[in-house]
Each structure stands twice: as structure tokens, then as C-alpha cells.
Design an enzyme around this catalytic site. Structure first.
Site, PDB file in Angstrom:
ATOM      1  N   SER A   1      -7.763  13.986  -2.429  1.00 16.38           N
ATOM      2  CA  SER A   1      -6.824  12.978  -1.922  1.00 16.38           C
ATOM      3  C   SER A   1      -5.553  12.956  -2.755  1.00 16.38           C
ATOM      4  CB  SER A   1      -7.495  11.602  -2.005  1.00 16.38           C
ATOM      5  OG  SER A   1      -6.545  10.574  -1.782  1.00 16.38           O
TER       6      SER A   1
ATOM      7  N   TYR B   1     -11.486   4.935  -6.635  1.00 17.77           N
ATOM      8  CA  TYR B   1     -11.541   5.923  -5.552  1.00 17.77           C
ATOM      9  C   TYR B   1     -10.838   7.221  -5.969  1.00 17.77           C
ATOM     10  CZ  TYR B   1     -10.053   8.430  -1.402  1.00 17.77           C
ATOM     11  OH  TYR B   1      -9.790   9.426  -0.509  1.00 17.77           O
TER      12      TYR B   1
ATOM     13  N   LYS C   1     -12.301  11.171  -6.836  1.00 15.38           N
ATOM     14  CA  LYS C   1     -11.815  12.406  -6.200  1.00 15.38           C
ATOM     15  C   LYS C   1     -11.363  13.411  -7.256  1.00 15.38           C
ATOM     16  CE  LYS C   1     -12.740  11.695  -2.009  1.00 15.38           C
ATOM     17  NZ  LYS C   1     -13.570  12.631  -1.246  1.00 15.38           N
TER      18      LYS C   1
HETATM   19  C1  UD1 Z   1      -4.043   4.381   0.540  1.00 14.53           C
HETATM   20  C2  UD1 Z   1      -4.512   4.745  -0.827  1.00 14.53           C
HETATM   21  C3  UD1 Z   1      -4.731   6.209  -0.908  1.00 14.53           C
HETATM   22  C4  UD1 Z   1      -5.664   6.673   0.179  1.00 14.53           C
HETATM   23  C5  UD1 Z   1      -5.059   6.284   1.512  1.00 14.53           C
HETATM   24  C6  UD1 Z   1      -5.932   6.685   2.659  1.00 14.53           C
HETATM   25  C7  UD1 Z   1      -3.528   3.148  -2.445  1.00 14.53           C
HETATM   26  C8  UD1 Z   1      -2.529   2.961  -3.553  1.00 14.53           C
HETATM   27  N1  UD1 Z   1      -3.551   4.355  -1.842  1.00 14.53           N
HETATM   28  O1  UD1 Z   1      -2.751   4.922   0.684  1.00 14.53           O
HETATM   29  O2  UD1 Z   1      -5.296   6.510  -2.158  1.00 14.53           O
HETATM   30  O3  UD1 Z   1      -5.805   8.062   0.092  1.00 14.53           O
HETATM   31  O4  UD1 Z   1      -4.889   4.872   1.532  1.00 14.53           O
HETATM   32  O5  UD1 Z   1      -7.058   5.864   2.765  1.00 14.53           O
HETATM   33  O6  UD1 Z   1      -4.244   2.234  -2.112  1.00 14.53           O
HETATM   34  N2  UD1 Z   1       1.443  -1.286   4.404  1.00 14.53           N
HETATM   35  C9  UD1 Z   1       2.111  -2.392   4.873  1.00 14.53           C
HETATM   36  N3  UD1 Z   1       1.409  -3.339   5.569  1.00 14.53           N
HETATM   37  C10 UD1 Z   1       0.070  -3.221   5.813  1.00 14.53           C
HETATM   38  C11 UD1 Z   1      -0.613  -2.078   5.332  1.00 14.53           C
HETATM   39  C12 UD1 Z   1       0.108  -1.116   4.624  1.00 14.53           C
HETATM   40  O7  UD1 Z   1       3.321  -2.543   4.674  1.00 14.53           O
HETATM   41  O8  UD1 Z   1      -0.505  -4.116   6.449  1.00 14.53           O
HETATM   42  C13 UD1 Z   1       2.196  -0.232   3.710  1.00 14.53           C
HETATM   43  C14 UD1 Z   1       1.730   0.062   2.309  1.00 14.53           C
HETATM   44  O9  UD1 Z   1       2.429  -0.712   1.374  1.00 14.53           O
HETATM   45  C15 UD1 Z   1       2.081   1.551   2.193  1.00 14.53           C
HETATM   46  C16 UD1 Z   1       1.970   2.081   3.610  1.00 14.53           C
HETATM   47  O10 UD1 Z   1       2.019   0.938   4.453  1.00 14.53           O
HETATM   48  O11 UD1 Z   1       3.409   1.690   1.792  1.00 14.53           O
HETATM   49  C17 UD1 Z   1       0.676   2.824   3.860  1.00 14.53           C
HETATM   50  O12 UD1 Z   1      -0.395   2.006   3.418  1.00 14.53           O
HETATM   51  P1  UD1 Z   1      -1.921   2.437   3.593  1.00 14.53           P
HETATM   52  O13 UD1 Z   1      -2.171   2.884   4.974  1.00 14.53           O
HETATM   53  O14 UD1 Z   1      -2.744   1.339   3.031  1.00 14.53           O
HETATM   54  O15 UD1 Z   1      -2.059   3.748   2.705  1.00 14.53           O
HETATM   55  P2  UD1 Z   1      -1.613   4.000   1.180  1.00 14.53           P
HETATM   56  O16 UD1 Z   1      -1.614   2.752   0.417  1.00 14.53           O
HETATM   57  O17 UD1 Z   1      -0.384   4.833   1.187  1.00 14.53           O
END
Ligand code: UD1
Length: 318
Positions: free
Chosen positions: A118, A142, A146
Site C-alpha cells: 500500500s 495498517y 504492510k
Molecule cells: C486511506 C489510508 C491509506 C489506505 C487508503 C485505502 C490514511 C492516512 N490513509 O487513504 O493508507 O491505503 O485509505 O484504504 O488513512 N476525505 C474527505 N471526506 C471524507 C472522506 C475522505 O474529504 O468523508 C478526503 C481525505 O481527507 C483524503 C481523501 O478524501 O484527502 C481520500 O480519503 P480516503 O478515501 O479516506 O483515503 P486516504 O486517506 O487517502
């Protein structure tokens, strides 16, 4: 025709990898404990053995019975927040599970391994696009499991003469078929679709990041592209490929607002959103350098963000 064992093959990503391996001319056998996997996602012509990857004897028997020549190891827990609350369980599932796979491979003489890693191994990288040689400083149990897994694979490979690739997935989204969607609602696109369906505003976690529109940038990768990367990695190991950790992303970042715009196009309506505080631990930017995957695997992503959001919307019945 070679046969590959796919652990976690009944999951969201696994069910796509089955199809990509089949399309690349390989037979597949699946081991999945169905804790989050769904049996119906496994095609009828693929044997599904219900059991845990921690069951080393089951794995070894399966490898021998099906004359397996390679393993794609996907079975793992993947919710970052949950890993913070239950770290030992994550080590048990993700690290012990992998050790069991490696031991079974060693006992039955299987030499090829594609390991599911990941982008979480990077934590908050100093620069983007992030190259594979960047320091690995995971921010959650997590991500740690990995990274430990990558080390275990490399160490086992050195004595067992394995060919392997560790694929560092970026933000996986979309579906190749409406039946194969991500049902877990842990990540941005499924979350935005759910809030839209419920008539609620999607939450944007911070708009004051040092990015063009102030919201975080991520490298979203279509699950069908990701699956094809596994077929390319299987071929790479069969050709005796050297040990490699490889980013699987598009090389292009999309902001949270761009994702919400794309979801709006997918559902044919303006998706409401509100900006809330930043979420702790979110890097402003996490984008893959995708050159190595192209150079080493001959693979590049073919699908774009609109393909991901529209297929995810269809899978969610929207
Ligand atoms: C997360 C994990 C990553 C994992 C990936 C896939 C972290 C720091 N990273 O990535 O290790 O491999 O999931 O499972 O936790 N966001 C919003 N609103 C929401 C949800 C998300 O603004 O309701 C934003 C987050 O701030 C981020 C982006 O959307 O910038 C993507 O978020 P998310 O889908 O949770 O993935 P990551 O955090 O990038």
C-alpha cells in the site's frame, strides 16, 4: 496454462484480480475466509476454498492439489482507523497471514509471489510524485503491517529463491461490473455516494491545504486497472523478475473537490458538500510516480476519474 492461488479472492479487489488473471490466460483458485468477502463474487469456474490464510496446512494442500505456480496474496485487513484501535489484531491478520503463505510456498516449492502492499507505507512523503526509493514511514499500524510484510517477503525470497513484486496501491476506486463494487464505504468515493443517497452533504476534510483548490490531492486508481497490474506482475515473476516494490497509481492527483465534481457528473446532479476540519494524519498530497510500473511491468492505467465515479455510482445503484 498456469494456476495461481489468490488469497482474498472474494473481496472487492480480489474479485477483479480473478478476472484479470483469467483474461491473461491463467487459471485461478481462491482461498478466502469470507469474513468480508462474498462467495458470489467468485466466478463458478473458479474453485473457492473457504478458510483462513493462517491455516498453513490448508494453503499447502491447496498449492499441491491445484499444482499452483504462483500466489497473489491479497487477504488482509485494510481499515486504517480500525488498525489504530486494534493493532495486534492487524499484526495477527496481516503479518501472521503472510508468514503462513510464505511457509506454505516454501513447503510446496511455489516460487512466484505478488504481494498486496500500500501507499500507506510512505506515510507523509517529502515530495510528490513519490518514487519507490522514498523513505517508508507509515503513520498507522495498517501501514506498518504492510511494510513489515514487504520486508518479510524480501527476506524469505532471498533464501527461497522467490520471484516477487510488492504492489503499493494508491487510492483504489470504481468497479468493472456493478456486482463487484466496494461495499465497505471506508473511502471517499463510496462515502460521497452514500451521503448523496441519504440526502446529506458530503464532508470535505479541510480546504486550507497547500494545494491548488485547498483540498487534499490523491492518486485514484481504477480497480480494473489495478487488477490488470496484478496480471502484469504475475507475468513479471514468471519471467524470473527481480525483487521489486512498485507503485500502482496513475501519476496524476485529483483533489477532494474534483472527486465530488466527478461524482456529480456520474449521478447527474449537483452533489452537496460542506467543508469541515482537517482529518488528523491526512497528508496534503499523495501521488504515485508511475514510471517504474510502466518500465518494469509494461503497465499503465487506462481509466480516468470519471470512469471510477460512474462505475462506483452504478455499483451503488445510483
Ligand atoms: C486511506 C489510508 C491509506 C489506505 C487508503 C485505502 C490514511 C492516512 N490513509 O487513504 O493508507 O491505503 O485509505 O484504504 O488513512 N476525505 C474527505 N471526506 C471524507 C472522506 C475522505 O474529504 O468523508 C478526503 C481525505 O481527507 C483524503 C481523501 O478524501 O484527502 C481520500 O480519503 P480516503 O478515501 O479516506 O483515503 P486516504 O486517506 O487517502
Amino acid at each position: 496454462m498456469t494456476t495461481w492461488l489468490l488469497t482474498g479472492g472474494a473481496g472487492y479487489i480480489g474479485s477483479h484480480v480473478i478476472r484479470a488473471l483469467q483474461e491473461s490466460g491463467r487459471d485461478v483458485v481462491v482461498v478466502d475466509d469470507l469474513s468480508t468477502g462474498v462467495a458470489e463474487r467468485v466466478p463458478e469456474d473458479v474453485p473457492l476454498i473457504v478458510g483462513s490464510v493462517s491455516d498453513r496446512d490448508l494453503l499447502e494442500r491447496t498449492m499441491r492439489e491445484y499444482d499452483v505456480s504462483g500466489v497473489v496474496h491479497l487477504a488482509a485487513k485494510k481499515a486504517v482507523g480500525e488498525s489504530v484501535e486494534k493493532p495486534l489484531w492487524y499484526y495477527r491478520e496481516n503479518v501472521d497471514g503472510l508468514l503462513s503463505v510464505l511457509e506454505a510456498m516454501s513447503a510446496s516449492g511455489v516460487k512466484n509471489l505478488v504481494y498486496s502492499s500500500s501507499a500507506a507505507v510512505y506515510g507523509q512523503p517529502d515530495s510528490c510524485p513519490v518514487v519507490e526509493t522514498e523513505a517508508t514511514v507509515p503513520l498507522s499500524p495498517y501501514g506498518e503491517t504492510k511494510l513489515v510484510g514487504e520486508w518479510a517477503v524480501a527476506d524469505a525470497a532471498a533464501v527461497a529463491d522467490l520471484s516477487w513484486a510488492s504492489l503499493r496501491y494508491f487510492n483504489v476506486a470504481g468497479a468493472a461490473d456493478p456486482q463487484l463494487g466496494d461495499t465497505s464505504v471506508n473511502n471517499l468515493i463510496p462515502i460521497v455516494l452514500r451521503s448523496y443517497r441519504n440526502g446529506e452533504a458530503a464532508k470535505v476534510f479541510g480546504d486550507d491545504y497547500p494545494t491548488p483548490d485547498g483540498t487534499c490531492l490523491r492518486d485514484y486508481i481504477h480497480v480494473a486497472d489495478l487488477a490488470e497490474a496484478h496480471a502484469a506482475a504475475a507475468a513479471f515473476t514468471e519471467a524470473g523478475g527481480a525483487a521489486e516494490a512498485i507503485n500502482i497509481g496513475t501519476g496524476k492527483g485529483s483533489s477532494v473537490l474534483e472527486v465530488i465534481d466527478s461524482v456529480s457528473r456520474a449521478v447527474g446532479a449537483e452533489v452537496p458538500y460542506e467543508t469541515v476540519d482537517r482529518r488528523a494524519g491526512d497528508p496534503a498530497e499523495l501521488i504515485a510516480a508511475a514510471d517504474k510500473a510502466e518500465r518494469v511491468l509494461g503497465w499503465t492505467a487506462q481509466r480516468d476519474l470519471d470512469d471510477m465515479t460512474s462505475s462506483a455510482a452504478r455499483a451503488a445503484g445510483l
